[in-house]
Design a protein around this motif. Structure first.
Motif, PDB file in Angstrom:
ATOM      1  N   MET A 112      -5.966  -3.204 -19.855  1.00 40.38           N
ATOM      2  CA  MET A 112      -7.137  -2.758 -20.439  1.00 40.38           C
ATOM      3  C   MET A 112      -7.313  -1.363 -20.382  1.00 40.38           C
ATOM      4  O   MET A 112      -6.947  -0.685 -19.412  1.00 40.38           O
ATOM      5  N   PHE A 113      -7.497  -0.609 -21.610  1.00 42.56           N
ATOM      6  CA  PHE A 113      -7.555   0.913 -21.613  1.00 42.56           C
ATOM      7  C   PHE A 113      -8.926   1.538 -21.498  1.00 42.56           C
ATOM      8  O   PHE A 113      -9.845   0.959 -21.972  1.00 42.56           O
ATOM      9  N   PHE A 114      -9.099   2.570 -20.490  1.00 43.72           N
ATOM     10  CA  PHE A 114     -10.240   3.184 -20.449  1.00 43.72           C
ATOM     11  C   PHE A 114      -9.864   4.804 -20.816  1.00 43.72           C
ATOM     12  O   PHE A 114      -8.909   4.987 -20.253  1.00 43.72           O
ATOM     13  N   PRO A 115     -10.708   5.295 -21.574  1.00 38.04           N
ATOM     14  CA  PRO A 115     -10.387   6.868 -21.610  1.00 38.04           C
ATOM     15  C   PRO A 115     -10.960   7.553 -20.248  1.00 38.04           C
ATOM     16  O   PRO A 115     -11.435   6.840 -19.689  1.00 38.04           O
ATOM     17  N   SER A 116     -10.150   8.474 -20.194  1.00 35.68           N
ATOM     18  CA  SER A 116     -10.319   9.248 -18.806  1.00 35.68           C
ATOM     19  C   SER A 116     -11.590  10.181 -18.976  1.00 35.68           C
ATOM     20  O   SER A 116     -12.135  10.593 -17.799  1.00 35.68           O
ATOM     21  N   ALA A 157     -17.824   2.697 -14.584  1.00 38.32           N
ATOM     22  CA  ALA A 157     -19.034   2.885 -13.939  1.00 38.32           C
ATOM     23  C   ALA A 157     -19.741   4.238 -14.207  1.00 38.32           C
ATOM     24  O   ALA A 157     -20.166   4.933 -13.155  1.00 38.32           O
ATOM     25  N   GLY A 158     -20.034   4.377 -15.244  1.00 40.41           N
ATOM     26  CA  GLY A 158     -20.644   5.810 -15.677  1.00 40.41           C
ATOM     27  C   GLY A 158     -19.757   6.936 -15.582  1.00 40.41           C
ATOM     28  O   GLY A 158     -18.551   6.811 -15.329  1.00 40.41           O
ATOM     29  N   CYS A 159     -20.316   8.091 -15.769  1.00 46.26           N
ATOM     30  CA  CYS A 159     -19.440   9.309 -15.730  1.00 46.26           C
ATOM     31  C   CYS A 159     -20.007  10.260 -14.649  1.00 46.26           C
ATOM     32  O   CYS A 159     -21.553   9.879 -14.373  1.00 46.26           O
ATOM     33  N   GLU A 160     -19.078  11.319 -14.444  1.00 49.28           N
ATOM     34  CA  GLU A 160     -19.505  12.106 -13.518  1.00 49.28           C
ATOM     35  C   GLU A 160     -20.946  13.049 -14.264  1.00 49.28           C
ATOM     36  O   GLU A 160     -20.933  13.242 -15.340  1.00 49.28           O
ATOM     37  N   ARG A 172     -15.564  13.635 -16.435  1.00 46.82           N
ATOM     38  CA  ARG A 172     -14.789  12.543 -15.779  1.00 46.82           C
ATOM     39  C   ARG A 172     -15.577  11.271 -15.929  1.00 46.82           C
ATOM     40  O   ARG A 172     -16.630  11.239 -15.330  1.00 46.82           O
ATOM     41  N   LEU A 173     -14.812  10.064 -15.882  1.00 45.61           N
ATOM     42  CA  LEU A 173     -15.532   8.784 -15.873  1.00 45.61           C
ATOM     43  C   LEU A 173     -15.060   8.168 -14.743  1.00 45.61           C
ATOM     44  O   LEU A 173     -14.083   8.486 -13.977  1.00 45.61           O
ATOM     45  N   ARG A 174     -15.867   7.232 -14.038  1.00 41.58           N
ATOM     46  CA  ARG A 174     -16.125   6.555 -12.886  1.00 41.58           C
ATOM     47  C   ARG A 174     -15.640   5.406 -12.994  1.00 41.58           C
ATOM     48  O   ARG A 174     -16.248   4.823 -13.935  1.00 41.58           O
ATOM     49  N   THR A 175     -14.422   4.861 -12.362  1.00 45.67           N
ATOM     50  CA  THR A 175     -14.488   3.368 -12.421  1.00 45.67           C
ATOM     51  C   THR A 175     -14.368   2.715 -11.005  1.00 45.67           C
ATOM     52  O   THR A 175     -14.099   3.355 -10.017  1.00 45.67           O
TER      53      THR A 175
END
Ligand SMILES: [Zn+2]
Length: 237
Positions: free
Chosen positions: A1-5, A30-33, A17-20
């Motif tokens: 699965m692709f997640f943008p960073s 899990a949302g972003c910073e 920045r994204l949180r995973t």
């Protein structure tokens, strides 16, 4: 699965920045910073305010449900009275409370305000009128179960307008069974009535057995604080 960073802040356009999180060996978004810009800060504040408001509404709803369960009528669910806190203290310490006064002097309001305080403190309170108990008993008799134990065992029982109807022998015996059980269990009972401590016995004995009436009154008045309400003059004794 692709997640943008990264993700663009909708307020200022900054790259966040994204949180995973790992969930079952897979990364989960899990949302972003958080962004430090004013727009993002305002959005967070508003979300917090909405959450607090929801919490307040839920708590208010839970309180209302607890009042309803205690038998406090909607009309009295916001009842307050200058003497309520002092009276609630006495009842919580185990004293019976005898609230007497004429029609319209605020007896029920005081009893409801006391009940609200005790419900808020987590006590099991039953606010009712004697005729309602007798009525429920008649229905319970048909259905093969008695509602009396619930009233006998409630941590606090409020009998509103005692003596409004003069009870029959049968009703007197039921009242005695109720009051005597509570007396034995050291559970406080709050009574509101139009009748003074001197007159209530005579009133209860009008259509029923005098000794039973007297036994009821003697238990209710033992270790009992009395509030006489008469217009503006209020006293706790
Ligand atoms: Zn921003």
């Amino acid at each position: 699965m692709f997640f943008p960073s990264t993700h663009e802040c909708p307020h200022c356009g900054a790259e966040l920045r994204l949180r995973t999180l790992e969930f079952k060996d897979r990364p989960v978004f899990a949302g972003c910073e958080p962004c430090s810009c004013d727009g993002a800060a305002k959005e967070r504040m508003e979300a917090e305010r909405a959450e607090a408001e929801r919490g307040r509404r839920d708590a208010e709803l839970a309180r209302r449900r607890a009042y309803e369960k205690a038998g406090i009528a909607p009309r009295f669910e916001a009842a307050s009275h200058a003497m309520a806190a002092e009276c609630a203290d006495c009842v919580r310490d185990g004293a019976n409370l005898y609230v007497c006064g004429g029609v319209g002097t605020g007896k029920t309001t005081l009893a409801a305000a006391v009940s609200r305080i005790l419900v808020d403190q987590g006590l099991s309170v039953r606010f009712t009128a004697m005729w309602k108990i007798l009525d429920a008993m008649k229905r319970g008799f048909d259905e093969g179960r008695s509602p009396l134990p619930a009233y006998q065992k409630a941590e606090v029982l409020v009998l509103d307008d005692l003596g409004k109807e003069s009870p029959t022998d049968f009703a007197l015996e039921r009242i005695f069974a109720l009051v005597d059980e509570r007396y034995g269990r050291l559970l406080p009972t709050v009574v509101t009535t139009q009748y003074s401590r001197q007159d209530i016995g005579r009133r209860l004995a009008k259509n029923g057995d005098k000794d039973t009436a007297q036994a009821i009154v003697s238990r209710l008045l033992q270790d009992c604080r009395t509030v006489e309400l008469c217009g503006g003059d209020r006293r706790l004794r």
